[in-house]
Design a protein around this motif. Structure first.
Motif, PDB file in Angstrom:
ATOM      1  N   ALA A 140       0.839  -1.206   0.000  1.00  0.00           N
ATOM      2  CA  ALA A 140       0.000   0.000   0.000  1.00  0.00           C
ATOM      3  C   ALA A 140       0.871   1.252   0.000  1.00  0.00           C
ATOM      4  O   ALA A 140       0.564   2.242  -0.658  1.00  0.00           O
ATOM      5  CB  ALA A 140      -0.926  -0.014   1.212  1.00  0.00           C
ATOM      6  N   MET A 141       1.972   1.202   0.747  1.00  0.00           N
ATOM      7  CA  MET A 141       2.889   2.343   0.809  1.00  0.00           C
ATOM      8  C   MET A 141       3.446   2.684  -0.570  1.00  0.00           C
ATOM      9  O   MET A 141       3.623   3.847  -0.922  1.00  0.00           O
ATOM     10  CB  MET A 141       4.068   2.009   1.710  1.00  0.00           C
ATOM     11  CG  MET A 141       3.945   2.579   3.096  1.00  0.00           C
ATOM     12  SD  MET A 141       5.450   2.148   3.993  1.00  0.00           S
ATOM     13  CE  MET A 141       5.335   3.274   5.350  1.00  0.00           C
ATOM     14  N   GLY A 142       3.711   1.639  -1.341  1.00  0.00           N
ATOM     15  CA  GLY A 142       4.253   1.836  -2.679  1.00  0.00           C
ATOM     16  C   GLY A 142       3.325   2.635  -3.576  1.00  0.00           C
ATOM     17  O   GLY A 142       3.766   3.271  -4.532  1.00  0.00           O
ATOM     18  N   ARG A 143       2.029   2.605  -3.244  1.00  0.00           N
ATOM     19  CA  ARG A 143       1.072   3.326  -4.087  1.00  0.00           C
ATOM     20  C   ARG A 143       0.930   4.795  -3.703  1.00  0.00           C
ATOM     21  O   ARG A 143       0.218   5.547  -4.347  1.00  0.00           O
ATOM     22  CB  ARG A 143      -0.308   2.674  -3.975  1.00  0.00           C
ATOM     23  CG  ARG A 143      -0.318   1.236  -4.430  1.00  0.00           C
ATOM     24  CD  ARG A 143      -1.739   0.824  -4.715  1.00  0.00           C
ATOM     25  NE  ARG A 143      -1.842  -0.599  -4.913  1.00  0.00           N
ATOM     26  CZ  ARG A 143      -2.992  -1.246  -4.991  1.00  0.00           C
ATOM     27  NH1 ARG A 143      -4.126  -0.567  -4.887  1.00  0.00           N
ATOM     28  NH2 ARG A 143      -3.024  -2.544  -5.184  1.00  0.00           N
ATOM     29  N   LEU A 144       1.566   5.203  -2.609  1.00  0.00           N
ATOM     30  CA  LEU A 144       1.411   6.590  -2.156  1.00  0.00           C
ATOM     31  C   LEU A 144       2.368   7.512  -2.885  1.00  0.00           C
ATOM     32  O   LEU A 144       3.409   7.076  -3.388  1.00  0.00           O
ATOM     33  CB  LEU A 144       1.706   6.678  -0.655  1.00  0.00           C
ATOM     34  CG  LEU A 144       0.771   5.932   0.282  1.00  0.00           C
ATOM     35  CD1 LEU A 144       1.266   6.069   1.706  1.00  0.00           C
ATOM     36  CD2 LEU A 144      -0.645   6.473   0.165  1.00  0.00           C
ATOM     37  N   ASP A 145       2.038   8.821  -2.914  1.00  0.00           N
ATOM     38  CA  ASP A 145       3.004   9.769  -3.452  1.00  0.00           C
ATOM     39  C   ASP A 145       4.076  10.040  -2.395  1.00  0.00           C
ATOM     40  O   ASP A 145       3.924   9.670  -1.219  1.00  0.00           O
ATOM     41  CB  ASP A 145       2.325  11.054  -3.929  1.00  0.00           C
ATOM     42  CG  ASP A 145       1.653  11.801  -2.793  1.00  0.00           C
ATOM     43  OD1 ASP A 145       2.194  11.828  -1.671  1.00  0.00           O
ATOM     44  OD2 ASP A 145       0.561  12.345  -3.030  1.00  0.00           O
ATOM     45  N   GLU A 146       5.126  10.688  -2.834  1.00  0.00           N
ATOM     46  CA  GLU A 146       6.293  10.968  -1.988  1.00  0.00           C
ATOM     47  C   GLU A 146       5.890  11.550  -0.618  1.00  0.00           C
ATOM     48  O   GLU A 146       6.274  11.047   0.434  1.00  0.00           O
ATOM     49  CB  GLU A 146       7.189  11.964  -2.723  1.00  0.00           C
ATOM     50  CG  GLU A 146       8.593  12.084  -2.157  1.00  0.00           C
ATOM     51  CD  GLU A 146       9.506  11.012  -2.738  1.00  0.00           C
ATOM     52  OE1 GLU A 146      10.478  10.648  -2.073  1.00  0.00           O
ATOM     53  OE2 GLU A 146       9.204  10.524  -3.855  1.00  0.00           O
ATOM     54  N   ARG A 149       3.885   9.241   1.671  1.00  0.00           N
ATOM     55  CA  ARG A 149       4.716   8.150   2.166  1.00  0.00           C
ATOM     56  C   ARG A 149       5.601   8.640   3.308  1.00  0.00           C
ATOM     57  O   ARG A 149       5.772   7.973   4.320  1.00  0.00           O
ATOM     58  CB  ARG A 149       5.550   7.551   1.043  1.00  0.00           C
ATOM     59  CG  ARG A 149       6.263   6.275   1.451  1.00  0.00           C
ATOM     60  CD  ARG A 149       6.625   5.388   0.274  1.00  0.00           C
ATOM     61  NE  ARG A 149       7.400   6.138  -0.704  1.00  0.00           N
ATOM     62  CZ  ARG A 149       7.129   6.187  -2.006  1.00  0.00           C
ATOM     63  NH1 ARG A 149       6.098   5.517  -2.488  1.00  0.00           N
ATOM     64  NH2 ARG A 149       7.872   6.892  -2.818  1.00  0.00           N
ATOM     65  N   GLY A 150       6.161   9.835   3.105  1.00  0.00           N
ATOM     66  CA  GLY A 150       7.002  10.420   4.159  1.00  0.00           C
ATOM     67  C   GLY A 150       6.216  10.607   5.447  1.00  0.00           C
ATOM     68  O   GLY A 150       6.681  10.274   6.540  1.00  0.00           O
ATOM     69  N   GLN A 151       4.984  11.134   5.321  1.00  0.00           N
ATOM     70  CA  GLN A 151       4.141  11.353   6.498  1.00  0.00           C
ATOM     71  C   GLN A 151       3.833  10.037   7.194  1.00  0.00           C
ATOM     72  O   GLN A 151       3.915   9.922   8.415  1.00  0.00           O
ATOM     73  CB  GLN A 151       2.829  12.029   6.075  1.00  0.00           C
ATOM     74  CG  GLN A 151       3.011  13.482   5.648  1.00  0.00           C
ATOM     75  CD  GLN A 151       1.729  14.080   5.090  1.00  0.00           C
ATOM     76  OE1 GLN A 151       0.822  13.360   4.695  1.00  0.00           O
ATOM     77  NE2 GLN A 151       1.671  15.399   5.043  1.00  0.00           N
TER      78      GLN A 151
END
Lengths: 476, 476
Positions: A140-146, A149-151
């Motif tokens: 799921a993390m891989g689908r997030l924007d930068e 993901r950082g947050q």
């Protein structure tokens, strides 16, 4: 997508729950293999019933579905769960208890879980992530924007009981050098303000928090007024490493709705909202109750037997050890008991009252320590007070039960030993009730943990020792 | 009048408390009669010290002063209380615990109390009134205008645990047939919006609630849009007779900040705010803990000894009765114990583990009933599950302790009796753990009240009876 969901009062929720339960029962009946003597075609009405159940669930608020799922036995719960619109799954998983969450997650495919997780806001993802398989979270993390993901990584880097783990990143930020009119125009560009927005955060060009502009101030301000003049600069803010419970208590003290989280340089990281703090306060109360009752965590009411056994065995084992120790204390006086059997009947009274009284003292002290109302330096003063209480209680109740023992066994010395043993055991209870939590606190441990078991162990073994010891000295 | 008060983090609050305590200690030293051998004039520095203490208190938020007062012994508390700006007295009294409130009220003249009370908002007056002498409340009421007096009487007419008792009348009402622009202009005429205003209430000419306009919607709406189109009509509202705990749980489920209170005709009476609901949730958790520990109510940590005795005697007395009953059960088997003294040493283990296990079961059931997760009709199903858990626990722990008893006393039959008694007593604990709260609920009583004492009474007396009975049958 908006869903027609109606929040409900407690009564209506109870009614909805019963309706769902009835529909599920009916479904089970309709799906049962038809008996040979009745030729009624059940398939059509089973489909209708299922549609009715699906509609009913679709009308409920996610939080209410969560309550309904918690109240259903496992197989019924999964039947209902499969009827829920997949888009709502995430909102519901966020609301159910940990034990029920586990049962639902077990029933879902990893792909489903990834889809649910990826559709959530960062703070909600962070709340759910610790309960999901690791590979699901990574995917799921891989689908997030930068940025997201950082947050998420930031939030997940904090322990569950820290402010940082409860941070929410949906907030409105403005600069101090604009007018209120500009702020109002800026706000109008949002589709919707973040939930529970009661204040806007004012930051400088470096992202440092300069103040907050409460909406209730903004709305009454002169549109020409500058934010710098209208904003409040004395702000209750929290550091991400602070205990969440401290923040929750501050929300309660100052009646906050939201509050900023800032790092040591003053940079605004995110915000806390009152709904997360309400959960912290309730969970704190819950864990105290569970702890006092000897449960490791909240249980799924309909958990398989073995899950319940696992949740409860630890405290039972500890209890067994302390009970065995108390038993050995009695064992040392078997000779005395053989000579005067009345001792066996009377000794549990001395131990029991001691345990009750000790629990009263230790509960008070643990609470005072947790609320910061008591410094360990005041232990001496409180000990003297508790001793006073215990001497009075010991004399009063010891006299009552001593008199009864005297009448019952026609032995005045036995009554006097009862009186003395009661008083001494209550004094022991008072002493340990103050000493145990104060020591735990000084050693940097949680004074609440196991306090009830420890004090009961002291008053049981101590009570048997005092009573049987005095009896051996003076009666035999 | 605005006061410079700084909300504080938990650490800073702790530090403030210590500072106040040090200043008070110092004051006591400075005010002590000078010893003959040191001629230093203490009066001047005593005055200085007092001024410093006064300043420190003036800088604290009322809620923080409340925490400080709670942490001070009675005489120090009154010293600090007298130094506080009278205008802030009301806000502080609203924040202190009931026990501390009582100690402060006792120290004040009726005239002072009337002045404090009359200066408060209606909902705050209503909160304080039940803790004050009747004549003070009547006198303060006389100073109110017609509308406020009516509101106060209305709030006071509800039981403390009902929604009506927690109503707040400070709210913003608008009509549906105006534009958002007009609403914004209307709001600008306020000096300040009421605390925690997250929504505006839309009523018709008869005062009936038509909908609510969330501020976060208002701020993003087109100024031309009509309130009727922008408002939400599906509103969570509460009836004044509803239990406050139900409302608090709804606030928690739906993440509410405020919600309207309406009567059966739909007329808007007032509103509930999340800060009052947070108090309800915390108090519920507190009362569960106090109840489990055998305390009638939260105690002032520094209460006089006799106050503590009074707060604790009821549970001790009940405990004494149940312990006495258990003692008589043992008394019935004195003949058996005389023949095999080991029984006296082993019997508290059987009773103790039963009590522990029973408390685990009853806590779960009581919580499920309180949360509406369990219907009394499901008791049979849960009973079977709890029986399963208890049989497993009984076999496992019974075998352990049975083996130990065998080794210790070299008597294999004694070990087997231990095993059987443990299992049977755990089954009794499971049965009573489900039965007691379910019955209480069916009889319309609070299932939590005394649950721990009742279950322990059953498992103590039952445990002794089962163990000594089996031993008498099979060992003698």
């Amino acid at each position: 997508m908006t869903l027609a969901v109606t929040p409900q009062s407690a009564d209506r929720l109870q009614y909805s729950l019963q309706l769902v339960q009835r529909l599920i029962e009916r479904q089970r009946e309709l799906e049962a293999p038809p008996r040979s003597d009745d030729g009624e075609p059940g398939a059509a009405s089973a489909r209708e019933n299922l549609a009715e159940l699906r509609d009913k669930l679709a009308q409920l608020h996610p939080a209410d579905i969560a309550r309904v799922l918690e109240a259903l036995p496992l197989e019924d719960r999964l039947l209902a769960w499969r009827l829920i619109e997949p888009l709502r799954d995430g909102a519901i998983l966020l609301e159910v208890s940990d034990a029920v969450l586990e049962s639902l997650v077990e029933a879902m495919a990893p792909g489903q879980l990834v889809a649910i997780l990826a559709a959530l806001d960062t703070d909600d993802m962070a709340e759910l992530a610790p309960h999901l398989p690791r590979h699901v979270v990574y995917e799921a993390m891989g689908r997030l924007d930068e940025e997201a993901r950082g947050q998420l990584q930031e939030v997940l880097s904090y322990e569950e009981d820290r402010v940082g783990a409860l941070m929410d990143f949906e907030l409105v930020k403005i600069r101090a050098d604009v007018s209120c009119e500009v702020v109002l125009r800026y706000l109008r560009r949002f589709d919707e303000l973040p939930n529970q927005t009661d204040k806007i955060f004012v930051t400088d060009e470096a992202g440092r928090l300069r103040g907050v502009l409460p909406i209730r101030k903004l709305l009454v301000s002169d549109p020409e007024a500058m934010v710098a003049d209208a904003m409040a600069t004395e702000v209750v803010s929290f550091h991400p490493d602070e205990p969440a419970l401290d923040a929750a208590q501050a929300f309660e003290r100052y009646d906050l709705v939201t509050a900023p989280v800032v790092d040591e340089r003053g940079a605004l990281l995110g915000r806390l909202t009152v709904d997360a703090m309400v959960d912290v306060i309730r969970e704190e109360g819950d864990s105290e109750v569970l702890n006092l009752a000897g449960l490791k965590e909240e249980e799924d009411l309909f958990a398989p037997v073995m899950d319940s056994v696992r949740n409860r065995w630890a405290w039972l084992a500890i209890n067994l050890c302390t009970a065995f120790f108390a038993s050995r204390v009695i064992g040392a006086f078997e000779h005395s008991i053989a000579q005067l059997v009345a001792l066996a009947a009377l000794m549990p009274i001395v131990a029991g009252i001691g345990g009750n009284s000790g629990n009263q003292t230790i509960t008070m002290i643990v609470r005072a320590l947790a609320m910061g109302q008591m410094r360990t330096g005041q232990a001496g003063r409180l000990w003297r007070k508790e001793l006073g209480v215990s001497v009075i209680n010991g004399m009063v109740w010891g006299s009552v039960i001593g008199a009864v023992a005297w009448l019952l066994y026609g032995n005045v010395s036995l009554g006097l030993v009862m009186l003395a043993a009661m008083t001494l055991n209550l004094m022991l209870a008072a002493t340990m009730g103050v000493l145990i939590p104060t020591l735990m606190q000084k050693l940097g441990k949680d004074p609440a943990l196991g306090s009830s078991v420890l004090i009961t162990a002291c008053t049981d073994s101590g009570g048997f020792l005092i009573f049987l010891g005095l009896a051996t000295l003076f009666l035999l």
